[in-house]
Design a protein around this motif. Structure first.
Motif, PDB file in Angstrom:
ATOM      1  N   LEU A  79      36.855  84.956  29.282  1.00  0.00           N
ATOM      2  CA  LEU A  79      38.202  85.090  29.792  1.00  0.00           C
ATOM      3  C   LEU A  79      38.346  84.237  31.048  1.00  0.00           C
ATOM      4  N   THR A  80      39.405  83.434  31.095  1.00  0.00           N
ATOM      5  CA  THR A  80      39.661  82.605  32.275  1.00  0.00           C
ATOM      6  C   THR A  80      41.076  82.854  32.776  1.00  0.00           C
ATOM      7  N   LEU A  81      41.283  82.625  34.054  1.00  0.00           N
ATOM      8  CA  LEU A  81      42.602  82.760  34.665  1.00  0.00           C
ATOM      9  C   LEU A  81      43.091  81.364  35.026  1.00  0.00           C
ATOM     10  N   ASP A  82      44.174  80.939  34.399  1.00  0.00           N
ATOM     11  CA  ASP A  82      44.785  79.639  34.681  1.00  0.00           C
ATOM     12  C   ASP A  82      45.902  79.857  35.695  1.00  0.00           C
ATOM     13  N   GLN A  83      45.907  79.077  36.760  1.00  0.00           N
ATOM     14  CA  GLN A  83      46.940  79.185  37.793  1.00  0.00           C
ATOM     15  C   GLN A  83      47.559  77.818  38.033  1.00  0.00           C
ATOM     16  N   TRP A  84      48.887  77.784  38.265  1.00  0.00           N
ATOM     17  CA  TRP A  84      49.583  76.544  38.534  1.00  0.00           C
ATOM     18  C   TRP A  84      50.872  76.847  39.284  1.00  0.00           C
ATOM     19  N   THR A  85      51.497  75.787  39.787  1.00  0.00           N
ATOM     20  CA  THR A  85      52.786  75.909  40.458  1.00  0.00           C
ATOM     21  C   THR A  85      53.850  75.340  39.529  1.00  0.00           C
ATOM     22  N   ALA A  86      54.858  76.136  39.234  1.00  0.00           N
ATOM     23  CA  ALA A  86      55.939  75.720  38.337  1.00  0.00           C
ATOM     24  C   ALA A  86      56.832  74.704  39.036  1.00  0.00           C
ATOM     25  N   GLN A  87      57.713  74.068  38.247  1.00  0.00           N
ATOM     26  CA  GLN A  87      58.604  73.047  38.801  1.00  0.00           C
ATOM     27  C   GLN A  87      59.525  73.609  39.875  1.00  0.00           C
ATOM     28  N   SER A  93      50.600  82.163  36.611  1.00  0.00           N
ATOM     29  CA  SER A  93      49.234  82.345  36.127  1.00  0.00           C
ATOM     30  C   SER A  93      49.263  82.986  34.744  1.00  0.00           C
ATOM     31  N   LYS A  94      48.175  82.811  34.012  1.00  0.00           N
ATOM     32  CA  LYS A  94      48.013  83.448  32.708  1.00  0.00           C
ATOM     33  C   LYS A  94      46.532  83.517  32.401  1.00  0.00           C
ATOM     34  N   HIS A  95      46.170  84.475  31.578  1.00  0.00           N
ATOM     35  CA  HIS A  95      44.807  84.576  31.103  1.00  0.00           C
ATOM     36  C   HIS A  95      44.694  83.825  29.780  1.00  0.00           C
ATOM     37  N   SER A  96      43.558  83.204  29.555  1.00  0.00           N
ATOM     38  CA  SER A  96      43.288  82.530  28.286  1.00  0.00           C
ATOM     39  C   SER A  96      41.800  82.669  27.981  1.00  0.00           C
ATOM     40  N   ILE A  97      41.421  82.239  26.791  1.00  0.00           N
ATOM     41  CA  ILE A  97      40.029  82.330  26.358  1.00  0.00           C
ATOM     42  C   ILE A  97      39.460  80.928  26.202  1.00  0.00           C
ATOM     43  N   THR A  98      38.321  80.672  26.828  1.00  0.00           N
ATOM     44  CA  THR A  98      37.567  79.449  26.599  1.00  0.00           C
ATOM     45  C   THR A  98      36.564  79.775  25.500  1.00  0.00           C
ATOM     46  N   VAL A  99      36.755  79.164  24.328  1.00  0.00           N
ATOM     47  CA  VAL A  99      35.970  79.503  23.144  1.00  0.00           C
ATOM     48  C   VAL A  99      34.573  78.889  23.244  1.00  0.00           C
TER      49      VAL A  99
END
Length: 163
Positions: A79-87, A93-99
């Motif tokens: 499980l990874t947490l992706d973080q960014w700044t929107a326009q 942020s969102k969680h995703s899976i690194t397979v």
């Protein structure tokens, strides 16, 4: 610490593959999983989750070649947490899976002429999973992305095909 996620479901969209400047493949898609349960009123309900997936290296290339939207897969990873700044300047942020491992579910009979899965899947495949493909820990050399945006052919022997 231990960070391990195992999911079985259907791909929610076709895999989008890109290549790094070093030639390593990165594939992105999402998996749809569901669970059925009875509510407190006794009504049957279904809860569906969509989770983003990221594949790397040879696993990304194999997934891109053999899997399509609706393909049934079993993945495990972290499980990874992706973080960014929107326009608009807001932090997102969102969680995703690194397979790390991919298992294609279904049988050879369910594969169409172009390698895409049909909708049916026998339920006994969970008892006897097919071979898995491990994402390499070191980046591997991959074909450079072609300017005409065609999917590169992958040199794979019959022994490596999991169905």
């Amino acid at each position: 610490m231990y960070n391990k996620v195992i999911l079985a479901g259907n791909l929610a969209r076709d895999i989008e593959i890109r290549y790094t400047q070093g030639g390593s493949a990165i594939g992105k898609t999402a998996i749809a999983t569901s669970r059925r349960f009875k509510s407190q009123t006794g009504e049957q309900k279904e809860e569906v989750m969509f989770i983003d997936l990221t594949f790397f290296g040879r696993t990304a290339e194999i997934a891109n070649q053999y899997l399509r939207k609706g393909s049934k897969v079993l993945v495990d990873g972290r499980l990874t947490l992706d973080q960014w700044t929107a326009q608009d300047g807001s932090k997102r942020s969102k969680h995703s899976i690194t397979v790390e491992n991919l298992q294609m579910l279904g049988s050879k009979d369910e594969i169409g002429s172009e390698g895409s899965y049909q909708n049916a899947m026998p339920t006994d495949n969970y008892a006897q999973p097919e071979p898995s493909y491990n994402a390499p820990s070191q980046p591997q050399s991959a074909p450079q992305q072609q300017s005409n945006h065609t999917i590169p052919e992958i040199d794979i022997s019959e022994d490596e095909i999991p169905f």
